[in-house]
Scaffold this active site. Sequence first.
Site, mmCIF file in Angstrom:
data_model
loop_
_atom_site.group_PDB
_atom_site.id
_atom_site.type_symbol
_atom_site.label_atom_id
_atom_site.label_comp_id
_atom_site.label_asym_id
_atom_site.label_seq_id
_atom_site.Cartn_x
_atom_site.Cartn_y
_atom_site.Cartn_z
ATOM 1 N N LYS A 189 0.971 -1.213 0.001
ATOM 2 C CA LYS A 189 0.075 -0.047 0.040
ATOM 3 C C LYS A 189 0.865 1.321 -0.016
ATOM 4 O O LYS A 189 0.574 2.177 -0.729
ATOM 5 C CB LYS A 189 -0.788 0.009 1.207
ATOM 6 C CG LYS A 189 -1.592 1.328 1.437
ATOM 7 C CD LYS A 189 -2.359 1.320 2.588
ATOM 8 C CE LYS A 189 -1.822 1.717 3.895
ATOM 9 N NZ LYS A 189 -1.597 3.293 4.060
ATOM 10 N N ASN A 190 1.834 1.310 0.849
ATOM 11 C CA ASN A 190 2.661 2.513 0.831
ATOM 12 C C ASN A 190 3.605 2.814 0.049
ATOM 13 O O ASN A 190 4.317 3.824 -0.197
ATOM 14 C CB ASN A 190 3.422 2.555 2.356
ATOM 15 C CG ASN A 190 2.425 2.783 3.449
ATOM 16 O OD1 ASN A 190 1.286 3.112 3.415
ATOM 17 N ND2 ASN A 190 2.827 2.190 4.708
ATOM 18 N N CYS A 240 -5.120 13.251 11.958
ATOM 19 C CA CYS A 240 -5.727 12.118 11.717
ATOM 20 C C CYS A 240 -5.669 11.183 12.851
ATOM 21 O O CYS A 240 -5.040 11.829 14.186
ATOM 22 C CB CYS A 240 -5.238 11.283 10.562
ATOM 23 S SG CYS A 240 -3.525 10.536 11.136
ATOM 24 N N ARG A 260 0.238 15.375 12.384
ATOM 25 C CA ARG A 260 0.700 15.062 11.129
ATOM 26 C C ARG A 260 0.622 16.115 10.136
ATOM 27 O O ARG A 260 0.142 16.434 9.124
ATOM 28 C CB ARG A 260 -0.285 14.064 10.379
ATOM 29 C CG ARG A 260 -0.161 12.800 11.322
ATOM 30 C CD ARG A 260 -0.868 11.618 10.498
ATOM 31 N NE ARG A 260 0.403 10.863 9.595
ATOM 32 C CZ ARG A 260 0.155 9.693 9.036
ATOM 33 N NH1 ARG A 260 -1.108 9.145 9.224
ATOM 34 N NH2 ARG A 260 1.067 9.174 8.381
ATOM 35 N N ASP A 299 4.497 1.263 12.014
ATOM 36 C CA ASP A 299 3.323 0.515 11.619
ATOM 37 C C ASP A 299 3.218 -0.744 12.152
ATOM 38 O O ASP A 299 2.064 -1.367 12.014
ATOM 39 C CB ASP A 299 3.376 0.331 9.973
ATOM 40 C CG ASP A 299 3.047 1.732 9.359
ATOM 41 O OD1 ASP A 299 2.311 2.764 10.031
ATOM 42 O OD2 ASP A 299 3.124 1.816 8.093
ATOM 43 N N ARG A 355 -8.548 -0.095 4.300
ATOM 44 C CA ARG A 355 -7.930 0.798 3.711
ATOM 45 C C ARG A 355 -6.675 0.053 3.578
ATOM 46 O O ARG A 355 -5.964 0.621 2.357
ATOM 47 C CB ARG A 355 -7.615 2.029 4.625
ATOM 48 C CG ARG A 355 -8.812 3.117 4.665
ATOM 49 C CD ARG A 355 -8.166 4.260 5.571
ATOM 50 N NE ARG A 355 -6.854 4.469 5.173
ATOM 51 C CZ ARG A 355 -6.085 4.762 6.172
ATOM 52 N NH1 ARG A 355 -6.310 4.729 7.422
ATOM 53 N NH2 ARG A 355 -4.473 4.783 5.551
HETATM 54 C C1 UD1 Z 1 4.861 7.415 8.388
HETATM 55 C C2 UD1 Z 1 6.184 6.475 8.922
HETATM 56 C C3 UD1 Z 1 6.193 5.349 7.540
HETATM 57 C C4 UD1 Z 1 4.616 4.761 7.611
HETATM 58 C C5 UD1 Z 1 3.577 5.917 7.618
HETATM 59 C C6 UD1 Z 1 2.249 4.933 7.629
HETATM 60 C C7 UD1 Z 1 8.275 6.925 9.758
HETATM 61 C C8 UD1 Z 1 9.344 7.717 9.729
HETATM 62 N N1 UD1 Z 1 7.334 7.229 8.813
HETATM 63 O O1 UD1 Z 1 5.086 7.960 7.160
HETATM 64 O O2 UD1 Z 1 7.250 4.481 7.831
HETATM 65 O O3 UD1 Z 1 4.543 4.018 6.429
HETATM 66 O O4 UD1 Z 1 3.767 6.842 8.378
HETATM 67 O O5 UD1 Z 1 1.818 4.808 9.040
HETATM 68 O O6 UD1 Z 1 8.123 6.162 10.630
HETATM 69 N N2 UD1 Z 1 6.598 15.263 10.520
HETATM 70 C C9 UD1 Z 1 6.409 16.574 10.654
HETATM 71 N N3 UD1 Z 1 6.404 17.663 9.590
HETATM 72 C C10 UD1 Z 1 6.393 17.192 8.446
HETATM 73 C C11 UD1 Z 1 6.226 15.625 8.082
HETATM 74 C C12 UD1 Z 1 6.421 14.811 9.204
HETATM 75 O O7 UD1 Z 1 6.634 17.082 11.467
HETATM 76 O O8 UD1 Z 1 6.227 18.046 7.392
HETATM 77 C C13 UD1 Z 1 6.357 14.342 11.524
HETATM 78 C C14 UD1 Z 1 5.210 13.742 11.645
HETATM 79 O O9 UD1 Z 1 4.062 14.371 12.321
HETATM 80 C C15 UD1 Z 1 5.472 12.477 12.319
HETATM 81 C C16 UD1 Z 1 6.907 12.310 11.672
HETATM 82 O O10 UD1 Z 1 7.470 13.289 11.150
HETATM 83 O O11 UD1 Z 1 5.753 12.753 13.721
HETATM 84 C C17 UD1 Z 1 7.013 10.935 10.510
HETATM 85 O O12 UD1 Z 1 6.301 11.573 9.522
HETATM 86 P P1 UD1 Z 1 6.301 11.102 8.006
HETATM 87 O O13 UD1 Z 1 7.490 10.015 7.830
HETATM 88 O O14 UD1 Z 1 6.305 12.262 7.177
HETATM 89 O O15 UD1 Z 1 5.072 10.165 8.021
HETATM 90 P P2 UD1 Z 1 4.486 9.262 6.991
HETATM 91 O O16 UD1 Z 1 5.120 9.783 5.655
HETATM 92 O O17 UD1 Z 1 3.083 9.312 7.246
#
Ligand code: UD1
Length: 418
Positions: free
Chosen positions: A22-23, A116, A121, A306, A398
């Site tokens: 999915k990711n 979310c 996020r 995850d 999902r």
């Molecule tokens: C994250 C996971 C990913 C997982 C996905 C779905 C990590 C590093 N990433 O990816 O492995 O597949 O969730 O559950 O484990 N953040 C900020 N500002 C930003 C972007 C991120 O502060 O602009 C913070 C987020 O709030 C969070 C952390 O960074 O605490 C990780 O974010 P990110 O890796 O971007 O999340 P996903 O891409 O959703």
Amino acid sequence: MPVWKVCGGKRLEGALDVQGSKNAVLPILAASLLSGGVTRLSNCPELLDVRASADILRHLGCGVMQNGGEILVDSSRMTENHIPHALMERMRSSVMYLGAILARCGEVRLSAPGGCELGARPIDLHLKALEEMGAEVRQSGGEVVCRAARLHGAHINLAFPSVGATENVMLAACAAEGETVLTNAAREPEIVDLAGYLNAAGAQVSGAGSAEVRIAGQMPGNAFTEYRVMADRIAACTFLCAAACAGGELRLGGVVPAHFATVTEALRELGCALLTGEDSVLIRADRPLHAGKPVVTRPYPGFPTDAQALLMSACLKARGTSVFVENIFENRYRHVPELRRLGAQIQVEGRVAMVTGVGSLSAAPVTATDLRGGAALILAALGAEGETHIADSGHIMRGYADLDAAMRSLGADISVAD
Ligand code: UD1
């Protein structure tokens, strides 16, 4: 609302091939806008999130055809650069369309992804990086607008190796003038898969999987791109943890065991026997389990956030105290009160959860609070006595393709009905 019914106490046994990731497929679908040609993806999981992404592509003017695990996207025509809120809110990964549409059209408008289930996020890192490449970013009325008459390559250092920000930079950089060097990049296997697709589509991306990714700008259009999506490492972990919860012996095929080595290691410490091959993994869980080392979630190659809830379910009956530290999301223990309803003993203090193994779990009505937390409830129910009902407003579907049928094929007593 769909309700999952799980009758616990059945040993799991058998073999299955794990679904496509999915990711990985979601950012690749967004990336299919860049080539301006036809993309054929295979090994696509049939999920609600994939459907939501296909609907976004259609809204943007692309042709999309789904046939089982194959998706064809024709992005030669794009008529829209705006994604309305109703489409954006259907899945978190729609934020990847920011970089993709900006690259393709020079302008993008979409509703800002809100918080979310997992917490706030924010997307500040995404926006800052796009600004460093020359984009003008405005946020108003719940929308983000990015404009760039011309994107330019830049040296971007991420303050945190965010998966989403890394993907957005890679996408935007494919249309920039000059090379982009991204440091402190996320190293997740899904980043490598996105680079694999982009390179197949004519881009020049190197270093994906390391902390420094280089993207040569202005990728040429490509008439036809074919790509096979990687296996879903978190789905693989879900089945492995299910075996640990219910007991039994499973063989998973079509996987890359190196992608989830931290999880197999943690399961070994609990007392499961695991054997990894080149593209398969075998788990045997026949002995009582006992707590292992603390599980600390970190960016890849650390333990994946995850898989935190999934492994927690495997620890509920393990002798001793299992310790979890969640470092990625501030609100990722929402499954804990639900697990307690099944008889689990878990204490949470900030980022730390302590699970004290109990002798048995028993069925109770519970509610899925998020995708992986919901899956964790199913796993815990497989190891509980009696019939557990899990109310789920759609989180689990999902991320998992036909999870109930897959579990039934392994001997689980599980069904889902509206
Ligand atoms: C994250 C996971 C990913 C997982 C996905 C779905 C990590 C590093 N990433 O990816 O492995 O597949 O969730 O559950 O484990 N953040 C900020 N500002 C930003 C972007 C991120 O502060 O602009 C913070 C987020 O709030 C969070 C952390 O960074 O605490 C990780 O974010 P990110 O890796 O971007 O999340 P996903 O891409 O959703």
